[in-house]
Design an enzyme around this catalytic site. Structure first.
Site, short mmCIF file in Angstrom:
data_model
loop_
_atom_site.label_atom_id
_atom_site.label_comp_id
_atom_site.label_asym_id
_atom_site.label_seq_id
_atom_site.Cartn_x
_atom_site.Cartn_y
_atom_site.Cartn_z
N GLY A 64 0.81 -1.09 -0.16
CA GLY A 64 0.14 0.04 -0.12
C GLY A 64 0.88 1.38 -0.04
O GLY A 64 0.35 2.42 -0.33
N CYS A 102 -27.36 -9.47 -16.15
CA CYS A 102 -26.92 -9.08 -17.51
C CYS A 102 -27.87 -9.72 -18.63
O CYS A 102 -28.32 -10.68 -18.56
CB CYS A 102 -25.60 -9.92 -17.72
SG CYS A 102 -25.01 -9.88 -19.28
N CYS A 150 -26.21 -12.50 -20.83
CA CYS A 150 -25.73 -13.89 -20.23
C CYS A 150 -26.39 -14.29 -19.28
O CYS A 150 -26.37 -15.49 -18.70
CB CYS A 150 -24.21 -13.93 -20.18
SG CYS A 150 -23.52 -13.08 -18.65
N CYS A 196 -22.83 -7.35 -19.04
CA CYS A 196 -21.45 -7.59 -17.96
C CYS A 196 -20.64 -6.53 -18.71
O CYS A 196 -20.31 -6.37 -19.75
CB CYS A 196 -21.09 -8.89 -18.57
SG CYS A 196 -21.75 -10.12 -17.77
N CYS A 230 -18.47 -12.64 -19.93
CA CYS A 230 -19.95 -12.70 -20.58
C CYS A 230 -19.85 -13.77 -21.82
O CYS A 230 -20.73 -14.74 -21.93
CB CYS A 230 -20.34 -11.42 -20.93
SG CYS A 230 -22.14 -11.03 -21.42
#
Lengths: 258, 297
Positions: B36, B245, B248, B270, B276
């Site tokens: 970080g 979605c 899909c 998606c 997808c």
């Protein structure tokens, strides 16, 4: 805890090259006491205040502070993390220009809440409640809580700055010309407010001002500075009513009478 | 090292010279050692404008080897300009294998998304970062923000979240949502939707972040705690979508809005195109989707 001074200042000096910022300043500040530092522009008042509050490093001398555990600590040798923690919890600093002490782009509530969040408060509701409470104490309406300070008048900004500093119940507050740039009626209200808060909370305050009326209203003791030196030091009423040094006499006699 | 031997003048493997790659690798190692923490590095000019992923490209160039398989995504898609041109760039200068399949890739450079499919050990996810400093918009001074990181003074980050709640009634930050890494550094996860924040937590893949213009590299090593900041009474939440979605039929994935006509028609699909497509190949069909065979024609 009234038997020990909160702040012990010993032979403090600050030089800007060959020029003197302040020189050989020594005093003790007791808990709950208001000390005014007065003098004309360039006399070293603000330099002294900045040295005391560790915003500047003094060249000579030391400042010791009575921590909450009853131990004295030399501020100059304290680790930076600890010093910054002290500055945002146990101390406050009220700037002459509120824009220096506030975050102008976040709301009044967040300005007051910032210190709480800095010491680990993570409950939005509680932060907001405390912030609202403090805004009330400095006479800012709750309907202004989500406004940014840039939408506030000068007097309101200054009161907001005070609330922001006092929210963590500090023991020592530094004030640099807190009423500078405000008109007289706003000044009077602000002084009244500060006086009330200082009394209620038992704050120790070091206030720098060139306005002797402010010193008279707020302070118990005062120091008169000239050319970086403290030339007179005593109870406020004594210094103002019976000035001994010629310069102090001049200063007192130049107050405008209405 | 491996220059192309057939042509007269050519680029070094993966465009950057070996000394530059060493410098970047050092910064990456340091970043991995301090999760970080933003490590400054001597960012180079790349043959693309700032803001198009110069940081990510340099990190990828420094870690990629001839045996790697590269996938590049932009907003989840493999076929948008940024993704296509960076993929072509590495094909040209490193001659590496490329793929659009998340599972097959060893190095994935990304802008704005983490793939839906869970990343596994051995994969490297490289993020393109525009502004690495999470405190920047509240504290413009770099000296001050560095000090705040050093002394772990992160109260200001919550001031931002407080402002969000005060103005909108809830935390309205939806992307670049600040996280705390391994209980120490507060980090900007680059502009990924906060939907993806939980995927960073305890990820098996190595996550590297490169900011070219700002000259910073930071990292999340595998199996590192990544916690999104929040308030006790306003806990962190990811976006939720009303419908699955449209192509899909996947639930619990991040969706993009697609405008269909000028009469208010729209669908949500998606954002991860690879995910997808794979689902559609497997026979999943959403409400606006068509069965696999016809779609190909």
């Amino acid at each position: 805890m009234n038997d020990q001074p909160l702040l012990k200042v010993h032979e403090l000096s600050k030089f800007y090259g060959a020029r003197i910022g302040c020189r050989d300043v020594s005093f003790d500040l007791w808990p709950g006491e208001v000390l005014a530092i007065v003098g004309e522009s360039g006399s070293g008042k603000t330099t002294l205040l900045n040295c005391l509050s560790t915003r500047l490093t003094a060249d000579v001398g030391c400042v010791e502070y009575l921590m909450r555990d009853g131990q004295y600590r030399n501020l100059a040798t304290m680790p930076e993390a600890e010093r910054r923690f002290l500055m945002r919890t146990d101390w406050g600093f009220v700037h002459q220009n509120p824009a220096d002490g506030l975050r102008m782009t976040v709301s009044a509530g967040a300005n007051v809440g910032e210190r709480l969040m800095a010491v680990g408060e993570r409950h939005y509701g509680r932060i907001r409640e405390t912030a609202g409470d403090w805004l009330g104490r400095v006479e800012i309406g709750l309907d202004r809580m989500d406004d940014q300070p840039r939408a506030f008048s000068g007097g309101m900004r200054q009161r907001l700055q005070i609330a922001r500093n006092l929210v963590t119940s500090p023991r020592l507050v530094f004030m640099d010309e807190p009423t500078g740039g405000l008109d007289v009626s706003v000044q009077a209200r602000l002084l009244d407010l500060i006086r009330g808060l200082v009394q209620d909370l038992g704050l120790a305050v070091i206030v720098v001002t060139h306005d002797l009326a402010v010193a008279r209203l707020l302070s118990h003791r005062m120091m008169v500075m000239k050319d970086g030196h403290v030339i007179e030091h005593g109870l406020t009423d004594r210094v103002l009513d019976d000035p001994r040094e010629p310069y102090t006499q001049l200063l007192v006699s130049s107050i405008l009478q209405v | 090292m491996n220059t192309h031997e057939t042509e007269l003048a050519t680029y070094n493997f993966a465009y950057l010279d070996e000394q530059t790659k060493r410098m970047i690798r050092r910064a990456i190692l340091k970043a991995i050692a301090i999760p970080g923490y933003q490590v400054p590095f001597a960012s180079r000019e790349m043959p693309m404008p700032y803001g198009w992923g110069t940081g990510g490209v340099q990190v990828t160039a420094a870690v990629i080897g001839p045996e790697d398989t590269l996938k590049v995504i932009d907003q989840g898609a493999d076929d948008t300009t940024n993704a296509v041109s960076i993929r072509a760039f590495f094909q040209k200068v490193a001659n590496v294998a490329v793929t659009t399949k998340t599972r097959e890739a060893t190095v994935i450079q990304t802008r704005h998304r983490i793939p839906e499919e869970q990343l596994t050990e051995g994969q490297v996810l490289v993020y393109q970062v525009p502004i690495p400093e999470p405190l920047r918009f509240l504290e413009p001074r770099e000296t001050e923000t560095r000090k705040m990181h050093a002394l772990e003074e992160y109260g200001l980050m919550h001031v931002k979240l407080y402002e969000d709640i005060a103005r909108n009634g809830h935390i309205a930050t939806t992307y670049a949502y600040p996280v705390k890494v391994e209980g120490r550094y507060v980090m900007d996860p680059s502009p990924i939707p906060k939907f993806d924040n939980p995927k960073m937590h305890m990820s098996e893949a190595l996550q590297l972040f490169g900011a070219g213009r700002e000259k910073r590299i930071y990292a999340i090593p595998p199996h590192t705690k990544v916690v999104s900041l929040d308030f006790e009474d306003h806990p962190f939440e990811v976006q939720k979508f009303a419908k699955p979605c449209a192509l899909c039929g996947a639930h619990g994935v991040y969706l993009d809005e697609v405008i269909l006509d000028d009469k208010g028609g729209r669908m949500f699909v998606c954002s991860d195109t690879d995910f997808c497509e794979e689902r559609r190949e497997a026979g999943h069909v959403g409400e606006l989707g068509v069965a696999n065979k016809e779609a190909a024609e």
